[in-house]
Design an enzyme around this catalytic site. Structure first.
Site, PDB file in Angstrom:
ATOM      1  N   CYS A 105     -76.890 -32.967  15.682  1.00  0.00           N
ATOM      2  CA  CYS A 105     -77.749 -32.561  14.476  1.00  0.00           C
ATOM      3  C   CYS A 105     -76.951 -32.969  13.156  1.00  0.00           C
ATOM      4  CB  CYS A 105     -78.160 -31.098  14.757  1.00  0.00           C
ATOM      5  SG  CYS A 105     -79.079 -30.572  16.014  1.00  0.00           S
ATOM      6  N   HIS A 110     -80.426 -27.969   8.151  1.00  0.00           N
ATOM      7  CA  HIS A 110     -80.755 -28.271   9.385  1.00  0.00           C
ATOM      8  C   HIS A 110     -81.860 -27.309   9.934  1.00  0.00           C
ATOM      9  CE1 HIS A 110     -81.169 -30.010  13.468  1.00  0.00           C
ATOM     10  NE2 HIS A 110     -80.389 -28.997  13.888  1.00  0.00           N
ATOM     11  N   ASN A 122     -86.819 -28.411  15.944  1.00  0.00           N
ATOM     12  CA  ASN A 122     -85.583 -29.214  15.668  1.00  0.00           C
ATOM     13  C   ASN A 122     -85.503 -30.615  16.172  1.00  0.00           C
ATOM     14  OD1 ASN A 122     -82.934 -30.024  15.830  1.00  0.00           O
ATOM     15  ND2 ASN A 122     -82.002 -27.868  16.635  1.00  0.00           N
TER      16      ASN A 122
HETATM   17  N1  ACO Z   1     -90.067 -17.876  26.229  1.00  0.00           N
HETATM   18  C1  ACO Z   1     -89.890 -16.673  26.541  1.00  0.00           C
HETATM   19  N2  ACO Z   1     -88.987 -16.122  26.795  1.00  0.00           N
HETATM   20  C2  ACO Z   1     -87.791 -16.819  26.753  1.00  0.00           C
HETATM   21  C3  ACO Z   1     -87.647 -17.958  26.357  1.00  0.00           C
HETATM   22  C4  ACO Z   1     -88.845 -18.685  25.977  1.00  0.00           C
HETATM   23  N3  ACO Z   1     -89.053 -19.924  25.654  1.00  0.00           N
HETATM   24  N4  ACO Z   1     -86.523 -18.473  26.186  1.00  0.00           N
HETATM   25  C5  ACO Z   1     -85.649 -17.275  26.474  1.00  0.00           C
HETATM   26  N5  ACO Z   1     -86.422 -16.296  26.998  1.00  0.00           N
HETATM   27  C6  ACO Z   1     -86.137 -14.965  27.237  1.00  0.00           C
HETATM   28  C7  ACO Z   1     -84.710 -15.045  27.796  1.00  0.00           C
HETATM   29  O1  ACO Z   1     -84.639 -15.419  29.085  1.00  0.00           O
HETATM   30  C8  ACO Z   1     -84.066 -13.576  27.571  1.00  0.00           C
HETATM   31  O2  ACO Z   1     -84.878 -12.815  28.573  1.00  0.00           O
HETATM   32  P1  ACO Z   1     -83.986 -11.473  29.173  1.00  0.00           P
HETATM   33  O3  ACO Z   1     -83.657 -10.666  28.044  1.00  0.00           O
HETATM   34  O4  ACO Z   1     -84.848 -10.963  30.130  1.00  0.00           O
HETATM   35  O5  ACO Z   1     -82.659 -12.131  29.900  1.00  0.00           O
HETATM   36  C9  ACO Z   1     -84.840 -13.250  26.353  1.00  0.00           C
HETATM   37  O6  ACO Z   1     -85.802 -14.157  26.209  1.00  0.00           O
HETATM   38  C10 ACO Z   1     -83.910 -13.283  25.179  1.00  0.00           C
HETATM   39  O7  ACO Z   1     -83.103 -14.620  25.156  1.00  0.00           O
HETATM   40  P2  ACO Z   1     -82.033 -14.852  24.269  1.00  0.00           P
HETATM   41  O8  ACO Z   1     -81.538 -16.141  24.481  1.00  0.00           O
HETATM   42  O9  ACO Z   1     -81.167 -13.986  24.073  1.00  0.00           O
HETATM   43  O10 ACO Z   1     -82.908 -15.148  22.854  1.00  0.00           O
HETATM   44  P3  ACO Z   1     -82.519 -15.312  21.402  1.00  0.00           P
HETATM   45  O11 ACO Z   1     -82.962 -14.345  20.593  1.00  0.00           O
HETATM   46  O12 ACO Z   1     -80.832 -15.675  21.415  1.00  0.00           O
HETATM   47  O13 ACO Z   1     -83.135 -16.720  21.114  1.00  0.00           O
HETATM   48  C11 ACO Z   1     -82.707 -19.289  20.984  1.00  0.00           C
HETATM   49  C12 ACO Z   1     -82.822 -18.060  21.799  1.00  0.00           C
HETATM   50  C13 ACO Z   1     -84.030 -19.330  20.029  1.00  0.00           C
HETATM   51  C14 ACO Z   1     -82.425 -20.339  21.878  1.00  0.00           C
HETATM   52  C15 ACO Z   1     -81.316 -18.791  19.772  1.00  0.00           C
HETATM   53  O14 ACO Z   1     -80.281 -18.270  20.537  1.00  0.00           O
HETATM   54  C16 ACO Z   1     -81.266 -20.104  18.904  1.00  0.00           C
HETATM   55  O15 ACO Z   1     -81.883 -20.632  18.096  1.00  0.00           O
HETATM   56  N6  ACO Z   1     -79.976 -20.531  19.404  1.00  0.00           N
HETATM   57  C17 ACO Z   1     -79.366 -21.612  18.339  1.00  0.00           C
HETATM   58  C18 ACO Z   1     -79.915 -23.001  18.496  1.00  0.00           C
HETATM   59  C19 ACO Z   1     -79.218 -24.006  17.830  1.00  0.00           C
HETATM   60  O16 ACO Z   1     -79.317 -23.646  16.612  1.00  0.00           O
HETATM   61  N7  ACO Z   1     -78.810 -25.113  18.385  1.00  0.00           N
HETATM   62  C20 ACO Z   1     -77.938 -25.927  17.444  1.00  0.00           C
HETATM   63  C21 ACO Z   1     -78.609 -26.899  16.974  1.00  0.00           C
HETATM   64  S1  ACO Z   1     -79.184 -28.235  18.008  1.00  0.00           S
HETATM   65  C22 ACO Z   1     -78.222 -29.609  18.182  1.00  0.00           C
HETATM   66  O17 ACO Z   1     -77.158 -29.512  17.735  1.00  0.00           O
HETATM   67  C23 ACO Z   1     -78.629 -30.774  19.036  1.00  0.00           C
END
Ligand code: ACO
Length: 327
Positions: A115, A254, A284
């Site tokens: 990214c 980003h 993203n």
């Molecule tokens: N729909 C419904 N539920 C979901 C989904 C979905 N799409 N995805 C995960 N869940 C569930 C999980 O299974 C979990 O359930 P559980 O509590 O029963 O175990 C619950 O939702 C919470 O999951 P978390 O992973 O804790 O959710 P979080 O609030 O952390 O959000 C996310 C997840 C959106 C991925 C977040 O962590 C994030 O944005 N991370 C950073 C992403 C990023 O910045 N990437 C870097 C750049 S990309 C690059 O360099 C190519």
């Protein structure tokens, strides 16, 4: 004499026409529009059906050349940030070179920084211009993440979209210029976010590739590091240039997650008007994210001459980067 600098003479972008909404994703994995919107800020993203990375990149490049008033044959260098090239080699930049009609013989190469790819490419391009080695450089950020997504994994497939953005840098001794750029990496955290390679063969062993080339991400940890790193990167570029948060006309971060964008805004104590986001419509788009947002901001007249614009990114590697521009 004033030092030689580079300025962003023009920008362009391209996103495929096919829209994949959160509702569409509800048909593919167990998720909901409400979950995706509240956790990420994303409502829809664009997906390529049959376009190649170099085609998407070339469309953005042509727009950028048009807006800069620069002919493709006058380019001295082409640099593309991407982690989703069409082939292992040749580079996307080489394909773009022949597609847009740039001169034969100029350097054209890709940079892999996930990214942060666009800001890495911008940093290199700026150094080419500052050193006097180039007058006109095409810088592209492009990614087609739909190709490297596991479409059964709801924790990643809802986050990404496809697209491209580009800028043309030209040499200047004027006030409108890239003030500074800063790129960093820390390979100790490679496993926060990665795509295992599909290149997996040797002459003595016949076995299928063990791991599919799909995005793997430790979402929670990545989120926390991203929040810390983005605000730190923004502070670094501000301090380097003797600027304060209130000097920022527009921060273009980003677009990974609206909660990361908002946390960065809060840590820097910025107002809503100072921060640009279009994540709701594109998700993203990895290396395309910043130039795609920049092009929209320029077209919507959110940036005017003399404005201080800050770019800040974070991605797999880990990599992070920032740049300050006086428009
Ligand atoms: N729909 C419904 N539920 C979901 C989904 C979905 N799409 N995805 C995960 N869940 C569930 C999980 O299974 C979990 O359930 P559980 O509590 O029963 O175990 C619950 O939702 C919470 O999951 P978390 O992973 O804790 O959710 P979080 O609030 O952390 O959000 C996310 C997840 C959106 C991925 C977040 O962590 C994030 O944005 N991370 C950073 C992403 C990023 O910045 N990437 C870097 C750049 S990309 C690059 O360099 C190519």
């Amino acid at each position: 004499m004033t030092k030689l600098r580079s300025r962003i003479a023009g920008c362009g972008s391209y996103a495929p026409a096919k829209v994949l909404s959160n509702r569409d994703l509800e048909e593919i994995v167990e998720t909901s529009d409400a979950w995706i919107t509240t956790r990420t800020g994303i409502r829809e993203r664009r997906i390529t059906l049959d376009e190649k990375t170099y085609e998407v990149a070339s469309k953005a490049a042509k727009e950028a050349l048009k807006s800069a008033g620069v002919a493709a044959r006058d380019l001295d260098v082409i640099i593309t940030g991407t982690v989703t090239p069409d082939m292992v080699f040749p580079s996307t930049s080489c394909f773009v070179q022949s597609t847009i009609g740039a001169r034969s013989g100029i350097p054209a190469f890709d940079v892999s920084a996930a990214c942060s790819g666009f800001l890495y490419a911008l940093d290199i391009a700026d150094k080419y211009v500052r050193s006097g080695a180039a007058n006109k450089v095409l810088v592209i950020g492009v990614d087609i993440f739909s190709r490297i997504i596991d479409w059964t994994d709801r924790s990643t497939c809802v986050l990404f979209g496809d697209g491209a953005g580009a800028v043309v840098l030209t040499a200047t001794r004027g006030k409108s210029c890239i003030l500074s750029s800063h790129i960093h990496s820390d390979g100790r955290y490679w496993d926060m976010l990665y795509v295992p390679g599909a290149i997996d063969s040797n002459p003595f062993e016949k076995r299928p590739s063990k791991q599919k080339p799909h995005v793997r991400m430790k979402g929670n940890e990545t989120f926390k590091i991203a929040v810390r790193t983005m605000s730190r990167a923004a502070k670094e570029v501000l301090e380097f240039n003797g600027l304060k948060p209130e000097d920022i006309a527009l921060l273009i971060p980003h677009q990974a997650n609206i909660r990361i964008v908002n946390a960065t805004k809060e840590r820097l104590k910025l107002t809503d008007d100072q921060v640009f986001s279009n994540i709701d419509r594109y998700g993203n788009t990895s290396a395309a994210s910043i130039p795609l947002a920049l092009d929209e901001a320029v077209r919507n007249r959110r940036i005017k001459r003399g404005d201080i614009v800050i770019f800040v990114s974070f991605g797999g590697g880990l990599t992070w980067a920032s740049a300050a521009v006086r428009w």
